[in-house]
Design a protein around this motif. Structure first.
Motif, mmCIF file in Angstrom:
data_model
loop_
_atom_site.group_PDB
_atom_site.id
_atom_site.type_symbol
_atom_site.label_atom_id
_atom_site.label_comp_id
_atom_site.label_asym_id
_atom_site.label_seq_id
_atom_site.Cartn_x
_atom_site.Cartn_y
_atom_site.Cartn_z
ATOM 1 N N SER A 82 12.047 62.795 67.735
ATOM 2 C CA SER A 82 11.507 64.107 68.072
ATOM 3 C C SER A 82 10.140 63.945 68.727
ATOM 4 C CB SER A 82 11.346 64.942 66.795
ATOM 5 O OG SER A 82 10.406 64.296 65.934
ATOM 6 N N LYS A 83 9.634 65.056 69.237
ATOM 7 C CA LYS A 83 8.272 65.063 69.775
ATOM 8 C C LYS A 83 7.282 64.706 68.675
ATOM 9 C CE LYS A 83 6.175 69.021 70.819
ATOM 10 N NZ LYS A 83 5.671 70.240 71.530
ATOM 11 N N GLU A 84 7.515 65.173 67.462
ATOM 12 C CA GLU A 84 6.627 64.879 66.340
ATOM 13 C C GLU A 84 6.592 63.383 66.041
ATOM 14 O OE1 GLU A 84 8.920 67.271 66.404
ATOM 15 O OE2 GLU A 84 7.753 69.114 66.135
ATOM 16 N N SER A 85 7.754 62.733 66.079
ATOM 17 C CA SER A 85 7.774 61.287 65.787
ATOM 18 C C SER A 85 7.065 60.509 66.898
ATOM 19 C CB SER A 85 9.193 60.776 65.560
ATOM 20 O OG SER A 85 9.963 60.827 66.729
ATOM 21 N N GLU A 93 -3.922 66.242 77.893
ATOM 22 C CA GLU A 93 -4.166 67.355 78.823
ATOM 23 C C GLU A 93 -3.772 68.702 78.237
ATOM 24 O OE1 GLU A 93 -2.099 66.633 82.506
ATOM 25 O OE2 GLU A 93 -3.121 64.712 82.807
ATOM 26 N N LYS A 94 -2.600 68.755 77.618
ATOM 27 C CA LYS A 94 -2.015 70.041 77.226
ATOM 28 C C LYS A 94 -2.043 70.322 75.736
ATOM 29 C CE LYS A 94 1.369 69.881 81.003
ATOM 30 N NZ LYS A 94 2.819 69.843 81.283
ATOM 31 N N GLY A 95 -2.263 69.298 74.926
ATOM 32 C CA GLY A 95 -2.149 69.469 73.494
ATOM 33 C C GLY A 95 -0.708 69.317 73.052
ATOM 34 N N PHE A 96 -0.525 69.179 71.761
ATOM 35 C CA PHE A 96 0.808 68.924 71.217
ATOM 36 C C PHE A 96 1.767 70.078 71.498
ATOM 37 C CE2 PHE A 96 3.911 69.410 67.811
ATOM 38 C CZ PHE A 96 4.571 68.196 67.900
ATOM 39 N N HIS A 97 1.363 71.301 71.203
ATOM 40 C CA HIS A 97 2.284 72.425 71.253
ATOM 41 C C HIS A 97 2.702 72.810 72.668
ATOM 42 C CE1 HIS A 97 2.143 72.918 66.961
ATOM 43 N NE2 HIS A 97 0.820 72.873 67.008
ATOM 44 N N GLU A 98 1.858 72.563 73.646
ATOM 45 C CA GLU A 98 2.187 72.913 75.029
ATOM 46 C C GLU A 98 2.927 71.798 75.762
ATOM 47 O OE1 GLU A 98 1.798 76.001 76.243
ATOM 48 O OE2 GLU A 98 1.091 76.475 74.220
ATOM 49 N N SER A 99 3.025 70.641 75.158
ATOM 50 C CA SER A 99 3.733 69.512 75.768
ATOM 51 C C SER A 99 5.192 69.550 75.354
ATOM 52 C CB SER A 99 3.115 68.186 75.329
ATOM 53 O OG SER A 99 1.780 68.096 75.745
ATOM 54 N N ALA A 142 5.684 52.992 78.541
ATOM 55 C CA ALA A 142 5.625 54.095 79.505
ATOM 56 C C ALA A 142 5.663 55.439 78.784
ATOM 57 C CB ALA A 142 6.786 53.991 80.502
ATOM 58 N N LEU A 143 6.490 55.553 77.765
ATOM 59 C CA LEU A 143 6.554 56.801 76.993
ATOM 60 C C LEU A 143 5.246 57.065 76.261
ATOM 61 C CD1 LEU A 143 10.194 56.539 75.586
ATOM 62 C CD2 LEU A 143 9.319 58.345 77.102
ATOM 63 N N LEU A 144 4.673 56.042 75.655
ATOM 64 C CA LEU A 144 3.407 56.212 74.937
ATOM 65 C C LEU A 144 2.272 56.570 75.889
ATOM 66 C CD1 LEU A 144 3.723 53.283 72.376
ATOM 67 C CD2 LEU A 144 3.738 55.737 71.839
ATOM 68 N N ASP A 145 2.228 55.899 77.050
ATOM 69 C CA ASP A 145 1.190 56.214 78.038
ATOM 70 C C ASP A 145 1.342 57.639 78.551
ATOM 71 O OD1 ASP A 145 0.179 53.648 77.759
ATOM 72 O OD2 ASP A 145 1.060 52.897 79.626
ATOM 73 N N ALA A 146 2.581 58.039 78.830
ATOM 74 C CA ALA A 146 2.828 59.403 79.310
ATOM 75 C C ALA A 146 2.488 60.424 78.233
ATOM 76 C CB ALA A 146 4.289 59.549 79.747
ATOM 77 N N ALA A 147 2.811 60.104 76.988
ATOM 78 C CA ALA A 147 2.502 61.017 75.885
ATOM 79 C C ALA A 147 0.994 61.165 75.715
ATOM 80 C CB ALA A 147 3.136 60.507 74.593
ATOM 81 N N ALA A 148 0.251 60.074 75.852
ATOM 82 C CA ALA A 148 -1.209 60.143 75.740
ATOM 83 C C ALA A 148 -1.772 61.066 76.811
ATOM 84 C CB ALA A 148 -1.820 58.752 75.849
ATOM 85 N N ALA A 149 -1.295 60.919 78.032
ATOM 86 C CA ALA A 149 -1.777 61.777 79.120
ATOM 87 C C ALA A 149 -1.363 63.228 78.894
ATOM 88 C CB ALA A 149 -1.237 61.269 80.456
ATOM 89 N N GLU A 150 -0.121 63.438 78.516
ATOM 90 C CA GLU A 150 0.411 64.800 78.339
ATOM 91 C C GLU A 150 -0.256 65.514 77.161
ATOM 92 O OE1 GLU A 150 3.208 67.669 79.866
ATOM 93 O OE2 GLU A 150 2.621 65.716 80.628
ATOM 94 N N PHE A 151 -0.278 64.873 76.001
ATOM 95 C CA PHE A 151 -0.915 65.491 74.835
ATOM 96 C C PHE A 151 -2.417 65.650 75.060
ATOM 97 C CE2 PHE A 151 2.659 63.435 72.205
ATOM 98 C CZ PHE A 151 3.414 64.593 72.182
ATOM 99 N N ARG A 208 -8.836 64.535 71.559
ATOM 100 C CA ARG A 208 -7.950 65.686 71.370
ATOM 101 C C ARG A 208 -6.755 65.301 70.510
ATOM 102 N NH1 ARG A 208 -5.859 70.039 75.843
ATOM 103 N NH2 ARG A 208 -4.873 71.407 74.334
ATOM 104 N N ILE A 209 -6.208 64.129 70.766
ATOM 105 C CA ILE A 209 -5.007 63.694 70.051
ATOM 106 C C ILE A 209 -5.310 63.472 68.560
ATOM 107 C CG2 ILE A 209 -3.360 61.777 69.846
ATOM 108 C CD1 ILE A 209 -3.568 61.680 73.019
ATOM 109 N N ILE A 210 -6.398 62.773 68.257
ATOM 110 C CA ILE A 210 -6.732 62.521 66.853
ATOM 111 C C ILE A 210 -7.089 63.828 66.151
ATOM 112 C CG2 ILE A 210 -8.320 61.355 65.268
ATOM 113 C CD1 ILE A 210 -6.278 59.452 66.584
ATOM 114 N N ASP A 211 -7.805 64.723 66.835
ATOM 115 C CA ASP A 211 -8.125 66.020 66.220
ATOM 116 C C ASP A 211 -6.850 66.797 65.883
ATOM 117 O OD1 ASP A 211 -10.827 65.530 66.330
ATOM 118 O OD2 ASP A 211 -11.220 66.883 68.006
ATOM 119 N N GLU A 212 -5.898 66.832 66.800
ATOM 120 C CA GLU A 212 -4.643 67.545 66.535
ATOM 121 C C GLU A 212 -3.818 66.881 65.448
ATOM 122 O OE1 GLU A 212 -2.568 70.232 69.663
ATOM 123 O OE2 GLU A 212 -2.891 68.270 70.593
#
Length: 197
Positions: A58-61, A30-36, A19-28, A111-115
């Motif tokens: 952390s968010k980074e991990s 849509e918003k990118g790393f820094h805005e999430s 659930a965390l990974l799925d939510a992170a995929a959607a959040e990152f 977007r995720i791989i680019d970031e």
């Protein structure tokens, strides 16, 4: 993915992690790393904030784990289509069709791989490095079976991956107007015959 000490040990824990990974995929996505934020990700996942730190420091991990997870998803999505009729070039066409289908269902991966190049360069390098290794191994095996000419070079694997990445962007993310098998057939013609008259 999360570190040996934080890997879930129960089915409930594995569901929470998914659930965390799925939510992170959607959040990152849509918003990118820094805005999430961790709060927005846990809220989207329906998981208590404290539970996040059971799995990630952390968010980074979390982002790094997500890149590794998505890379694994691509591998797992493509692997079942590789065996089948025909030679290795036919198999590469099936792999491309599968990847284009995956990209259409998971547009956020771009977007995720680019970031990741800037947020988690180790995971970014691993994503592309392991993808190239798999393609290169397939090509070397095909060369040893006499299915393709040689000598096969790592540059061939990078070229195929590069085509696939940008074809996924064009026909997976930017538009879906062409059937994936049609695109793969065009690319297979290029792999089999080149552009020489």
């Amino acid at each position: 993915m999360t570190g040996e000490d934080k890997a879930p040990r129960t089915e409930r824990g594995r569901r929470t992690l998914r659930a965390l990974l799925d939510a992170a995929a959607a959040e990152f996505g849509e918003k990118g790393f820094h805005e999430s934020s961790v709060v927005s990700i846990t809220s989207r996942a329906g998981v208590a904030l404290g539970s996040f730190y059971t799995y990630f420091d952390s968010k980074e991990s979390l982002f790094r784990a997500l890149v590794n997870h998505m890379s694994g998803q691509v591998r797992d999505y493509v692997a079942p289509v590789l065996p089948g009729k025909g030679d290795q070039i036919d198999a590469e066409g099936r792999a491309l069709s599968a990847f284009l289908s995956f990209a259409r269902k998971n547009k956020e991966i771009y977007r995720i791989i680019d970031e990741a190049e800037f947020v988690a360069p180790d995971a970014w390098n691993a994503h592309y490095g392991t993808t190239v290794e798999r393609i290169f191994e397939r090509l070397k095996s095909a060369e040893s079976r006499g299915e393709i000419g040689g000598p096969v070079d790592e540059a061939h694997a990078w070229a195929i991956m590069g085509m696939n990445v940008f074809l996924g962007l064009r026909y997976g993310v930017l538009g879906e107007e062409r059937p994936v098998d049609e695109v793969a057939a065009i690319v297979n013609g290029l792999l089999r015959n080149g552009l020489q008259a």
